[in-house]
Design an enzyme around this catalytic site. Structure first.
Site, short mmCIF file in Angstrom:
data_model
loop_
_atom_site.label_atom_id
_atom_site.label_comp_id
_atom_site.label_asym_id
_atom_site.label_seq_id
_atom_site.Cartn_x
_atom_site.Cartn_y
_atom_site.Cartn_z
N ASP A 18 1.06 -0.98 0.09
CA ASP A 18 -0.34 0.54 -0.11
C ASP A 18 1.19 1.25 -0.13
O ASP A 18 0.24 2.44 -0.92
CB ASP A 18 -1.22 -0.05 1.43
CG ASP A 18 -1.97 -1.67 1.28
OD1 ASP A 18 -2.59 -1.81 1.10
OD2 ASP A 18 -1.07 -1.73 2.01
N GLU A 276 1.58 -6.58 -4.92
CA GLU A 276 0.74 -5.97 -6.06
C GLU A 276 2.36 -5.19 -6.87
O GLU A 276 2.82 -5.13 -8.32
CB GLU A 276 0.35 -4.65 -5.65
CG GLU A 276 -0.29 -3.70 -6.67
CD GLU A 276 -1.35 -3.30 -6.63
OE1 GLU A 276 -2.54 -4.11 -5.97
OE2 GLU A 276 -1.67 -2.10 -7.25
O1 TRH Z 1 4.95 -6.05 0.75
P1 TRH Z 1 3.24 -6.59 -0.14
O2 TRH Z 1 3.03 -7.64 0.32
O3 TRH Z 1 2.10 -5.45 -0.20
C1 TRH Z 1 1.04 -5.63 -0.19
C2 TRH Z 1 0.27 -5.15 0.64
O4 TRH Z 1 0.51 -6.61 1.52
C3 TRH Z 1 -0.96 -5.27 0.66
O5 TRH Z 1 -1.89 -4.47 2.06
C4 TRH Z 1 -1.74 -5.95 -0.41
O6 TRH Z 1 -3.00 -5.62 -0.74
C5 TRH Z 1 -0.84 -5.83 -1.64
O7 TRH Z 1 0.66 -7.32 -1.35
C6 TRH Z 1 -1.58 -6.56 -3.32
O8 TRH Z 1 4.36 -6.66 -1.22
P2 TRH Z 1 4.79 -5.74 -3.09
O9 TRH Z 1 2.55 -5.10 -3.19
O10 TRH Z 1 5.47 -6.30 -3.85
O11 TRH Z 1 5.42 -4.31 -1.97
C7 TRH Z 1 6.21 -4.54 -1.72
C8 TRH Z 1 7.24 -2.91 -1.64
O12 TRH Z 1 8.05 -3.52 -1.05
C9 TRH Z 1 7.54 -2.84 -3.20
O13 TRH Z 1 6.82 -1.45 -3.51
C10 TRH Z 1 8.74 -2.92 -3.26
C11 TRH Z 1 9.30 -2.53 -1.50
N1 TRH Z 1 10.92 -3.00 -1.21
C12 TRH Z 1 11.97 -2.37 -1.08
O14 TRH Z 1 11.66 -1.38 -1.61
N2 TRH Z 1 12.88 -3.61 -0.70
C13 TRH Z 1 13.36 -4.50 -0.46
O15 TRH Z 1 13.83 -4.70 -0.20
C14 TRH Z 1 11.63 -5.35 -1.35
C15 TRH Z 1 12.29 -6.95 -0.84
C16 TRH Z 1 11.25 -4.82 -1.71
#
Ligand code: TRH
Length: 398
Positions: A18, A276
């Site tokens: 999010d 996402e």
């Molecule tokens: O963390 P996520 O599982 O996030 C979400 C939320 O759970 C939300 O509620 C749900 O509805 C949605 O998924 C579908 O996975 P996501 O979306 O990939 O987000 C992770 C974020 O973290 C993404 O912006 C990439 C970032 N990130 C970093 O900035 N540095 C890192 O080292 C890593 C591994 C990720």
């Protein structure tokens, strides 16, 4: 020209998706389109993981050209922005909605929805939802993969920076060195692994351990770490841990800022991503990827996964598409199902590797196809379109 003001509201449900999307959108609107952006977040600790200079103790701070505000219960009296983005139906504070209704020129109010490849998205994108009591209209804005949707978040310089990185062996070597890794061996695979807890994970590690080629798994700290640590007989793991068994080496990485995470995706041969935003970043990385979709109780996530597969596989030879399908299905099991599952996963992984060159070429074509539909740009076009209709007294619709 007057600067457009924008309020983005973000309620952090869990994890980083999010806030990852909202932070990315806020920066694109401010840096690339000159908007004055205020970001309201109800969990500054999550934002701090993405932007370490954020101080969770401050109710108000400026970071990276964005006014970051703690979205506290006793919401302050503020003048609403011209463009109001409610992320993922997070529900705006009542006093803020009343203040929007009091504006002579009503703000353009957009609910930014979750990303889905399902068919119905095209039909719902930009639909208006008039407020039941107040003279306000909220619009649904859907990101997506087709031209009839709001598109995806893509920074204007990203593809250029990616290509510069991926085409520069010295940059890649320097990147591996920064992680404390030597240059890749000729037959070695480097795989990033960002997932939720997953019953298929121990089996995948076992397959890699006994695989025909050396495989280095780069594992950012997070929800999959305890399972991986347990596989190596450890009670817990932490950044810097480096475990070997058979042909498998796992290196635990810190959770880094989004730009650093992009580099990891660009450098690896295969990326396991989730949720996402990392799922989208893997598509910009143009490398074969495996998606651990955010699981929902009623299992509807598998429909979403298959809808994406159907779009993504257009243009792939049937056997390549099948290999991809099988691995993604095996990586998103409803429950652990023992040996039968293990065999399916092993076969799926091996097929995925066999079709790797085709998948790699396809990921580039897919990335190119998506890159023409940019969400921030579409959002601004929509803001202007609604503004024009409002000013000429037309009831804004689709
Ligand atoms: O963390 P996520 O599982 O996030 C979400 C939320 O759970 C939300 O509620 C749900 O509805 C949605 O998924 C579908 O996975 P996501 O979306 O990939 O987000 C992770 C974020 O973290 C993404 O912006 C990439 C970032 N990130 C970093 O900035 N540095 C890192 O080292 C890593 C591994 C990720």
């Amino acid at each position: 020209m007057n600067t457009i003001t924008c309020d983005i509201f973000c309620a952090v449900v869990d994890n980083y998706g999010d806030i990852g999307v909202c932070w990315r959108l806020a920066r694109q609107l401010a840096h690339e389109h000159g908007l004055k952006v205020r970001l309201w977040v109800d969990d500054l600790n999550s934002l701090q993981r993405l932007s370490p200079s954020v101080d969770p103790a401050l109710v108000e701070q400026e970071r990276d050209g964005i006014e970051v505000r703690d979205w506290i219960l006793s919401f302050p009296k503020v003048e609403p922005a011209q463009l109001v983005i409610e992320a993922f139906a997070c529900e705006l504070p009542e006093c803020y909605v009343l203040a929007m209704a009091e504006q002579r020129q009503k703000p353009v109010w957009v609910n930014l929805e979750y990303l889905s490849a399902e068919d119905w998205v095209e039909g719902c994108h930009k639909l208006p939802s008039p407020h039941p009591r107040l003279p306000l209209v909220k619009y649904f804005f859907f990101p997506g993969f087709t031209p009839q949707t709001g598109g995806l978040l893509l920074e204007s310089s990203l593809l250029m920076r990616r290509d510069a990185f991926q085409n520069a062996p010295q940059a890649i070597a320097a990147y591996w060195q920064s992680l404390g890794l030597d240059a890749r061996q000729p037959d070695e695979l480097r795989v990033s692994l960002f997932s939720y807890e997953n019953p298929a994970l121990p089996e995948l590690l076992q397959i890699w351990e006994h695989g025909a080629q050396p495989l280095t798994c780069l594992l950012p700290e997070g929800r999959a770490l305890p399972q991986v640590a347990a596989y190596f007989g450890q009670k817990q793991g932490r950044e810097g841990d480096d475990w070997h068994r058979g042909n498998l080496r796992v290196r635990v990485l810190p959770f880094v800022e989004p730009e650093g995470y992009d580099e990891l995706l660009w450098a690896c041969d295969v990326n396991f991503v989730r949720g996402e935003d990392s799922f989208v970043r893997a598509q910009w990385a143009v490398r074969p990827f495996v998606w651990h979709i955010y699981p929902q109780h009623d299992g509807v996530h598998m429909q979403k996964l298959r809808s994406f597969m159907d779009l993504y596989c257009v243009g792939l030879a049937p056997e390549t598409a099948q290999a991809l399908h099988r691995l993604w299905e095996a990586w998103n099991p409803s429950t652990s199902s023992g040996q039968a599952h293990s065999v399916a996963l092993k076969q799926a992984w091996n097929d995925f590797l066999t079709y790797g060159p085709m998948l790699r070429a396809h990921s580039r074509a897919w990335g190119l196809q998506l890159s023409g539909n940019k969400l921030a740009l579409n959002l601004l076009d929509f803001f202007r379109e609604i503004g024009r209709m409002r000013d000429s007294g037309i009831q804004a619709g689709r």
